[in-house]
Motif scaffolding. Structure first.
Motif, short mmCIF file in Angstrom:
data_model
loop_
_atom_site.label_atom_id
_atom_site.label_comp_id
_atom_site.label_asym_id
_atom_site.label_seq_id
_atom_site.Cartn_x
_atom_site.Cartn_y
_atom_site.Cartn_z
N ARG A 137 -2.35 9.74 3.87
CA ARG A 137 -1.00 9.20 3.84
C ARG A 137 -1.04 7.71 3.52
N PHE A 138 0.11 7.18 3.15
CA PHE A 138 0.20 5.80 2.65
C PHE A 138 -0.42 4.80 3.63
N ASP A 139 0.02 4.82 4.89
CA ASP A 139 -0.47 3.83 5.86
C ASP A 139 -1.98 3.92 6.05
N GLN A 140 -2.52 5.13 6.04
CA GLN A 140 -3.95 5.30 6.21
C GLN A 140 -4.72 4.78 4.99
N VAL A 142 -3.84 2.26 3.09
CA VAL A 142 -3.86 0.80 3.20
C VAL A 142 -4.86 0.36 4.26
N SER A 143 -4.87 1.05 5.39
CA SER A 143 -5.80 0.71 6.47
C SER A 143 -7.25 0.89 6.03
N ASP A 157 5.07 3.30 -5.08
CA ASP A 157 6.28 2.77 -4.47
C ASP A 157 7.49 3.03 -5.36
N PHE A 163 6.05 -2.23 -2.45
CA PHE A 163 4.94 -2.55 -1.55
C PHE A 163 4.43 -3.94 -1.87
N ASP A 165 1.64 -6.93 -0.04
CA ASP A 165 0.74 -7.40 1.01
C ASP A 165 -0.11 -8.50 0.40
#
Length: 312
Positions: A137-140, A142-143, A157, A163, A165
């Motif tokens: 998933r998206f958040d994972q 990025v992490s 996006d 998006f 950062d």
């Protein structure tokens, strides 16, 4: 054994020392920079003068200055040392592409469509690189990128939620459209394009768990003047296609999601009713990119240019 033409060649390390001494104007300063002792530098320069057959430096109380021969040789030596550094850099690049590994982060719709094309080309070009792919998933994604679990990752996006950062560098790979999915027995199945206004009475199949395609549908429907009626929540696009195929409703999907199309489903354009989705290559800003990462990016963008029209 080398022939006579090569017998007079100079030691590259002595040439590098000569350049540094001439530029610093001091044997002691050059020795410090090159991590030698002053006596070792002096010894090597005397050997170089023996090879040349004439003095290269005039020693003075406050340093040294090159003789005319020293100036000439130092000028050539700068070019030679520079070329040798470039050669080493090139060799390091080649070595980097003949060993090592690269971890790439991606998401399901791209992993099931465009990314395999890139992986096939990359593995053919660089067979010695160990390539691994993590779909998340998206958040994972990025992490994983920020923690170094992956070297690069692919994100997406929409215009209303760009998006950003500061720690991540983004490169647009391509843009893709949103399409309508209907069963082949649906009254609209013979159409190539349709307006959202014509879909007011349809039952909609959407992704579960507040998936971004739900917002795409809501925005497109609201712009067309209606509230969509949700008839089924699907866990993935294959499930959504299966429900569409048996007439449980219609659905919207990004075009990469229908690379593997159900035989009983028809894809119809909705024009510009839904904004384009950007597919992005993400890399950390604070790192030096390994040769394998540079090669993967190059392969990715090259093939994206070739396939850009497939997803619009």
């Amino acid at each position: 054994m080398l022939n006579d033409e090569y017998q007079g060649l100079f030691d590259i390390r002595r040439l590098a020392l000569l350049v540094e001494v001439v530029e610093q104007g001091s044997i002691t300063s050059a020795a410090d920079l090159m991590m030698y002792t002053p006596s070792a530098v002096s010894q090597q320069l005397r050997k170089l003068e023996q090879e040349v057959g004439q003095p290269l430096l005039n020693r003075r109380s406050r340093g040294v200055v090159p003789t005319e021969a020293g100036q000439v040789l130092a000028a050539h030596a700068r070019k030679i040392v520079g070329q040798m550094k470039a050669a080493q850099s090139d060799l390091d690049q080649i070595a980097g592409l003949n060993r090592g590994s690269l971890a790439v982060g991606t998401f399901p719709t791209l992993a099931g469509s465009f990314l395999p094309v890139v992986i096939r080309a990359f593995k053919k070009r660089y067979p010695a690189i160990g390539l691994s792919v993590r779909s998340a998933r998206f958040d994972q994604l990025v992490s994983d990128l920020q923690s170094g679990i992956t070297g690069i990752c692919l994100l997406w996006d929409y215009p209303w939620n760009r998006f950003h950062d500061d720690s991540i560098r983004l490169t647009e790979v391509f843009q893709e459209s949103t399409v309508l999915l209907v069963s082949r027995s649906h009254p609209l199945a013979d159409r190539e394009e349709i307006r959202m206004e014509e879909l007011k009475k349809e039952s909609w199949i959407v992704r579960a768990e507040a998936h971004p395609v739900v917002e795409v549908l809501q925005r497109a429907a609201h712009n067309a003047g209606f509230e969509p009626s949700i008839g089924f929540l699907a866990n993935d696009y294959q499930e959504a296609q299966a429900m569409v195929s048996v007439g449980m409703g219609v659905a919207l999907a990004p075009k990469t999601a229908v690379a593997l199309l159900h035989p009983e489903v028809k894809v119809i354009s909705i024009g510009d009713a839904a904004p384009l989705r950007r597919i992005l290559l993400a890399q950390r800003q604070d790192k030096v990119y390994a040769p394998a990462e540079v090669a993967f990016q190059s392969t990715l963008l090259e093939l994206a240019r070739e396939h850009a029209g497939d997803y619009l």
